[in-house]
Write a protein that holds these residues in place. Structure first.
Motif, PDB file in Angstrom:
ATOM      1  N   PRO A  59      50.623 -47.156 -41.810  1.00 36.99           N
ATOM      2  CA  PRO A  59      49.539 -46.885 -42.767  1.00 36.99           C
ATOM      3  C   PRO A  59      48.492 -47.999 -42.742  1.00 36.99           C
ATOM      4  O   PRO A  59      48.832 -49.180 -42.820  1.00 36.99           O
ATOM      5  CB  PRO A  59      50.259 -46.844 -44.117  1.00 36.99           C
ATOM      6  N   LYS A  60      47.239 -47.609 -42.602  1.00 36.72           N
ATOM      7  CA  LYS A  60      46.140 -48.575 -42.538  1.00 36.72           C
ATOM      8  C   LYS A  60      45.045 -48.175 -43.521  1.00 36.72           C
ATOM      9  O   LYS A  60      44.761 -46.992 -43.693  1.00 36.72           O
ATOM     10  CB  LYS A  60      45.532 -48.620 -41.128  1.00 36.72           C
ATOM     11  N   PRO A  61      44.385 -49.140 -44.148  1.00 36.48           N
ATOM     12  CA  PRO A  61      43.246 -48.808 -45.008  1.00 36.48           C
ATOM     13  C   PRO A  61      42.038 -48.431 -44.151  1.00 36.48           C
ATOM     14  O   PRO A  61      41.939 -48.823 -42.987  1.00 36.48           O
ATOM     15  CB  PRO A  61      42.990 -50.113 -45.774  1.00 36.48           C
ATOM     16  N   ASP A  62      41.143 -47.674 -44.726  1.00 40.44           N
ATOM     17  CA  ASP A  62      39.952 -47.217 -44.010  1.00 40.44           C
ATOM     18  C   ASP A  62      38.858 -48.270 -44.106  1.00 40.44           C
ATOM     19  O   ASP A  62      37.898 -48.154 -44.865  1.00 40.44           O
ATOM     20  CB  ASP A  62      39.477 -45.879 -44.586  1.00 40.44           C
ATOM     21  N   VAL A  63      39.019 -49.343 -43.324  1.00 35.53           N
ATOM     22  CA  VAL A  63      38.033 -50.420 -43.309  1.00 35.53           C
ATOM     23  C   VAL A  63      37.770 -50.811 -41.862  1.00 35.53           C
ATOM     24  O   VAL A  63      38.618 -50.650 -40.990  1.00 35.53           O
ATOM     25  CB  VAL A  63      38.528 -51.663 -44.093  1.00 35.53           C
ATOM     26  N   LYS A  64      36.569 -51.332 -41.628  1.00 30.26           N
ATOM     27  CA  LYS A  64      36.198 -51.765 -40.293  1.00 30.26           C
ATOM     28  C   LYS A  64      36.596 -53.227 -40.102  1.00 30.26           C
ATOM     29  O   LYS A  64      36.489 -54.039 -41.025  1.00 30.26           O
ATOM     30  CB  LYS A  64      34.696 -51.609 -40.080  1.00 30.26           C
ATOM     31  N   PRO A  65      37.062 -53.590 -38.906  1.00 31.94           N
ATOM     32  CA  PRO A  65      37.360 -55.009 -38.661  1.00 31.94           C
ATOM     33  C   PRO A  65      36.089 -55.836 -38.738  1.00 31.94           C
ATOM     34  O   PRO A  65      34.989 -55.339 -38.471  1.00 31.94           O
ATOM     35  CB  PRO A  65      37.948 -55.003 -37.243  1.00 31.94           C
TER      36      PRO A  65
END
Length: 446
Positions: A59-65
């Motif tokens: 599971p990953k948050p919807d954010v850009k590196p």
């Protein structure tokens, strides 16, 4: 030799355990395995046989590196033996979690793991054996290696070499010629991640061999703990070529650290005074613990933060609740939307929400101990009135009733039963997934 290499005798022992576990998982239907999560919903389902399980994204948050993030260093090649230490279900780049539990939190960490410090059960993980760059959580390996060697009351003098750290990197503010107790150095290391404190402690712990001897001892200690994917180049965790670890290895190292009373005291210290240096005409000052977990999380036991531009954020944190002590480790995280310690806290919350018998693997015991902590060179405590005896290796034990003169058909029948016995034991023990460690310390390989 490259990081991740394991000497042949140890590799053969580990590979033998992997082969048996893989055989049981891949050829026998109906065995419960770890759960899988449906990527679309994140709901944990199961059970699924390990051999048939598709890799599940973490599971990953919807954010850009963040822009300008350096490319990750190239890790050693994957080794199926090392990836399965602690249980073959841990050999995944994706999510491994118990069946029927709520999904873990969405984190930016590249890899993570949650484990029970007391039982050694691994409660879940994301790429637990994926190589990562440690940053300052490597200071925990320095703790595990030299803390017991040094008298905390002893006063030492800081040298030029101690202060030779990367410009702009974390420091306590120790002074050349300053005199400080070993306890003050540990506090500076763990509260402020002082790299000059790490250099001084490594110099002292290495005796005549200095820092280089301590780094070699750190790698030997990692192997003794079963942390085969860990390779230290610097005592502080400042980046160095070929320096790697894994979330699983960090849990092994943390478990050793939290067994030390002095470490537990230092890690929970919220602030301390760095003493004045009258001979240098410099006043003292106060430092505060950078690990915000101990200020904000009920039952926090402390841990260690880490960051370099290359490694990104790393974190190790532990807490106790309702008689359980859990540790969370993570590597390669970004500070938004959650900081490193907040990601650790979210993992601890998830771990405490799981049933006490939840498990997807095991933290292996150090060399010289079996999975229960009993010294491997001694017989285990007797479970009945009969005296305990030390069993001979299976290959050296003659089969009962196979002496001279035994009929060939009977001998063959006995051989079939003996051949089936390990598989039957795997069936009964699969739920715990305990991977035994080699009893002899591996040779150094770096």
């Amino acid at each position: 030799m490259t990081p991740g290499y394991v000497p042949s005798p140890t590799r053969r022992r580990l590979a033998a355990g992997l082969s048996a576990a893989a055989l049981a998982a891949g050829t026998l239907a109906g065995l419960p395995g770890p759960a899988a999560a449906t990527p679309a919903t994140g709901q944990v389902t199961g059970p699924v046989r390990a051999a048939a399980r598709a890799e599940v994204p973490c599971p990953k948050p919807d954010v850009k590196p963040p822009a300008g993030r350096p490319a990750r260093p190239t890790p050693p090649g994957d080794d199926p033996v090392l990836r399965a230490v602690g249980g073959d279900d841990l050999a995944t780049d994706g999510l491994v979690a118990p069946a029927g539990v709520k999904p873990p939190p969405a984190l930016t960490a590249t890899s993570w793991l949650v484990a029970d410090l007391d039982t050694g059960e691994v409660l879940g993980g994301c790429g637990p054996h994926v190589y990562g760059t440690p940053a300052s959580v490597q200071k925990l390996l320095l703790v595990a290696t030299v803390m017991d060697k040094l008298d905390p009351k002893k006063t030492i003098t800081i040298t030029d070499d101690d202060l030779n750290i990367e410009p702009g990197s974390s420091a306590v503010g120790l002074l050349k010629g300053g005199r400080y107790t070993i306890a003050t150095l540990w506090l500076g290391l763990l509260l402020q991640s002082g790299n000059e404190a790490a250099n001084a402690l490594a110099r002292l712990g290495g005796g005549s061999g200095g820092v280089r001897a301590t780094v070699a001892a750190m790698n030997a200690k990692a192997h003794q703990l079963g942390a085969y994917q860990t390779h230290a180049v610097t005592p502080s965790g400042l980046d160095g070529p070929g320096q790697f670890t894994s979330a699983y290895d960090l849990a092994l190292i943390a478990r050793d650290c939290f067994a030390k009373a002095d470490f537990r005291t230092y890690a929970l210290t919220k602030n301390t005074q760095i003493p004045a240096q009258k001979q240098l005409k410099k006043g003292g000052f106060q430092i505060q613990n950078e690990n915000r977990l101990i200020f904000n999380y009920p039952g926090a036991m402390g841990g260690k933060t880490g960051f370099t531009k290359l490694a990104r954020h790393s974190y190790v944190g532990a807490a106790q609740r309702n008689g359980r002590r859990l540790v969370a480790t993570l590597l390669g995280a970004e500070a938004s939307p959650l900081r490193g310690y907040e990601q650790g806290a979210a993992l601890l919350d998830w771990g405490f929400s799981l049933p006490k018998d939840a498990s997807v693997g095991k933290l292996v015991a150090p060399d010289g101990q079996d999975a229960t902590g009993t010294a491997a060179d001694e017989p285990a405590p007797a479970r009945s009135a009969a005296p305990a005896t030390k069993a001979a290796p299976a290959a050296a034990r003659p089969a009962a009733g196979t002496g001279p003169g035994m009929p060939l058909v009977a001998a063959a029948a006995v051989a079939i039963v003996l051949a089936a016995t390990p598989l039957l034991l795997l069936l009964t023990q699969r739920r715990r997934r305990v991977r035994r460690r080699p009893r002899r310390r591996p040779q150094a390989f770096y």
